[in-house]
Scaffold this active site. Sequence first.
Site, mmCIF file in Angstrom:
data_model
loop_
_atom_site.group_PDB
_atom_site.id
_atom_site.type_symbol
_atom_site.label_atom_id
_atom_site.label_comp_id
_atom_site.label_asym_id
_atom_site.label_seq_id
_atom_site.Cartn_x
_atom_site.Cartn_y
_atom_site.Cartn_z
ATOM 1 N N LYS A 161 0.666 -1.550 -0.321
ATOM 2 C CA LYS A 161 -0.245 -0.419 -0.226
ATOM 3 C C LYS A 161 0.798 1.253 0.169
ATOM 4 C CE LYS A 161 -2.071 3.320 1.735
ATOM 5 N NZ LYS A 161 -2.310 4.235 1.726
ATOM 6 N N GLY A 194 6.862 5.767 8.411
ATOM 7 C CA GLY A 194 5.503 6.964 8.000
ATOM 8 C C GLY A 194 5.724 8.181 9.792
ATOM 9 N N GLY A 195 4.583 8.547 9.879
ATOM 10 C CA GLY A 195 4.668 9.863 10.573
ATOM 11 C C GLY A 195 3.651 8.555 12.823
ATOM 12 N N GLY A 210 1.591 5.153 12.544
ATOM 13 C CA GLY A 210 2.571 3.986 13.656
ATOM 14 C C GLY A 210 1.651 4.101 14.569
ATOM 15 N N GLU A 257 8.707 2.382 11.517
ATOM 16 C CA GLU A 257 9.721 3.672 11.011
ATOM 17 C C GLU A 257 8.860 4.825 11.266
ATOM 18 O OE1 GLU A 257 12.832 1.542 8.469
ATOM 19 O OE2 GLU A 257 13.761 2.959 9.330
ATOM 20 N N CYS A 303 13.344 11.777 6.535
ATOM 21 C CA CYS A 303 13.583 11.510 8.054
ATOM 22 C C CYS A 303 14.602 11.855 8.677
ATOM 23 C CB CYS A 303 13.433 9.905 8.087
ATOM 24 S SG CYS A 303 13.532 8.380 7.609
HETATM 25 P P1 NAD Z 1 1.852 9.058 6.963
HETATM 26 O O1 NAD Z 1 2.128 8.417 8.009
HETATM 27 O O2 NAD Z 1 0.781 10.151 6.750
HETATM 28 O O3 NAD Z 1 1.489 7.896 5.884
HETATM 29 C C1 NAD Z 1 2.699 6.752 4.816
HETATM 30 C C2 NAD Z 1 1.313 6.266 4.758
HETATM 31 O O4 NAD Z 1 0.621 5.700 5.695
HETATM 32 C C3 NAD Z 1 1.137 6.177 3.646
HETATM 33 O O5 NAD Z 1 1.092 5.624 2.752
HETATM 34 C C4 NAD Z 1 -0.350 6.442 4.608
HETATM 35 O O6 NAD Z 1 -1.848 6.413 3.684
HETATM 36 C C5 NAD Z 1 -0.518 5.308 4.931
HETATM 37 N N1 NAD Z 1 -1.761 5.457 6.147
HETATM 38 C C6 NAD Z 1 -2.424 6.411 6.945
HETATM 39 N N2 NAD Z 1 -2.992 6.214 7.702
HETATM 40 C C7 NAD Z 1 -3.050 5.197 7.506
HETATM 41 C C8 NAD Z 1 -3.678 4.278 8.419
HETATM 42 N N3 NAD Z 1 -4.672 4.498 9.547
HETATM 43 N N4 NAD Z 1 -3.486 2.410 8.419
HETATM 44 C C9 NAD Z 1 -2.240 2.041 7.382
HETATM 45 N N5 NAD Z 1 -2.043 3.244 7.139
HETATM 46 C C10 NAD Z 1 -1.768 4.878 6.822
HETATM 47 O O7 NAD Z 1 3.293 9.832 6.943
HETATM 48 P P2 NAD Z 1 3.863 10.238 5.394
HETATM 49 O O8 NAD Z 1 3.278 12.129 5.306
HETATM 50 O O9 NAD Z 1 3.181 9.670 4.102
HETATM 51 O O10 NAD Z 1 5.298 10.652 5.499
HETATM 52 C C11 NAD Z 1 5.998 11.566 6.322
HETATM 53 C C12 NAD Z 1 6.457 10.600 7.155
HETATM 54 O O11 NAD Z 1 6.608 9.420 7.394
HETATM 55 C C13 NAD Z 1 7.417 11.759 8.028
HETATM 56 O O12 NAD Z 1 6.996 11.736 9.606
HETATM 57 C C14 NAD Z 1 8.067 11.603 8.228
HETATM 58 O O13 NAD Z 1 9.079 10.950 9.004
HETATM 59 C C15 NAD Z 1 8.304 10.093 8.144
HETATM 60 N N6 NAD Z 1 9.805 8.758 7.890
HETATM 61 C C16 NAD Z 1 10.084 7.954 8.554
HETATM 62 C C17 NAD Z 1 11.071 7.336 8.163
HETATM 63 C C18 NAD Z 1 12.127 6.363 8.186
HETATM 64 O O14 NAD Z 1 12.341 5.360 8.491
HETATM 65 N N7 NAD Z 1 11.990 6.075 9.830
HETATM 66 C C19 NAD Z 1 11.303 7.048 6.481
HETATM 67 C C20 NAD Z 1 10.901 7.827 6.071
HETATM 68 C C21 NAD Z 1 9.824 9.093 6.303
#
Ligand code: NAD
Length: 344
Positions: A173, A226-227, A231, A248, A286
């Site tokens: 996804k 992601g965020g 998470g 992560e 990140c």
């Molecule tokens: P996000 O958390 O909004 O989305 C990430 C993914 O999760 C997307 O595919 C989104 O559709 C999905 N998602 C959203 N809500 C969900 C839910 N309730 N259940 C399941 N999936 C869901 O993050 P973003 O805005 O796409 O990415 C940016 C964030 O990612 C920043 O906080 C950045 O620091 C972090 N990030 C971390 C790393 C790492 O390795 N630690 C790497 C890259 C990005």
Amino acid sequence: MPNLFVDGKWTAGSGGTADVLNPFDASVVETVDQAGPDDVEAAVAAARAAFDDPRGWRAAPVAERAGVLRRIADLLQRDKEHIARVETLDTGKTLVESRIDIDDVTAVFRYYADLAATQEGRTVDIGVPHVLSRIAHEPVGVCVLITPWNYPLLQLSWKLAPALAAGCTCVIKPSEVTPLTSVLLVRLAEEAGVPPGVVNILLGTGPSVGAPLAEHGGVDMVSFTGGLATGQAIIRASAATVKRVAVELGGKNPNIVFADAVDGVGFETVVDNALTAVFLHSGQVCSAGARLIVEESVADAVVAEIAARADAIRIGNGLDPASQTGPLVSEAHRAKIEDFVASA
Ligand code: NAD
């Protein structure tokens, strides 16, 4: 050509369509299909059946799985220019950065192919006569791979390559903001000979597709990048069926400059590295060096030079070779950052 891949077939799905925007000018790069609830069910069922098949992917000799990963790596290099262009149109990053990403992704597939081939298991003498222990690596099962928008293809490769090498099956996804190269990668996986059901991809938003996948009883593991808030939601959602979860999340990384570093590697190198650390991909990393801690004796000089050079960075279309960095990924993201700047 439809954009969802379920059980070895490309399908349009039942969730309508969504526009993918070019971050540079908000033009529509592509209108893509979106998954509906029945597509989520079909993808998990396909991955489940492919994993539970006793003669399926998990039972294939490691050499065979490693061979498929190597073919994916070769195909990535064959299509490198095209994929890099699509990654730039999708994320806004410069073509130079996109090409580096494709090389990284290629290396990831080769690395896991090698790792799988050398990690088939080993025996250990545990010190008890006539007893040997054998360490065997077992696949986890059906893995849901949820990725963010900053490094769409690279983030996916870190999840997909080890999962495939281990014999897992997957439902991908990608971020709804940047789904295009993930679809291209699945096309290459198909061409490389990944059997039906082993890799599935669903496009859609977090709430409509990510959340039901994280809750689904047919899923064994969720790997998410992601965020923080997302998470936390995924960990909560996965608790009901006690899935394995790898998350992560966001970071704020300090970059420390000591005066003796300036004396040692030189002022230019220190400033170059600090700038790259925070402004690569317009800071949307990140592990970006987003906090700079500088020893007092060199602080004024370092900060003044970084500020001057930051002002001079050429921001522009990622496809334009004159651009040193691309735009932020979306208008919504820019608004969020402007809010941070205002509150600071
Ligand atoms: P996000 O958390 O909004 O989305 C990430 C993914 O999760 C997307 O595919 C989104 O559709 C999905 N998602 C959203 N809500 C969900 C839910 N309730 N259940 C399941 N999936 C869901 O993050 P973003 O805005 O796409 O990415 C940016 C964030 O990612 C920043 O906080 C950045 O620091 C972090 N990030 C971390 C790393 C790492 O390795 N630690 C790497 C890259 C990005």
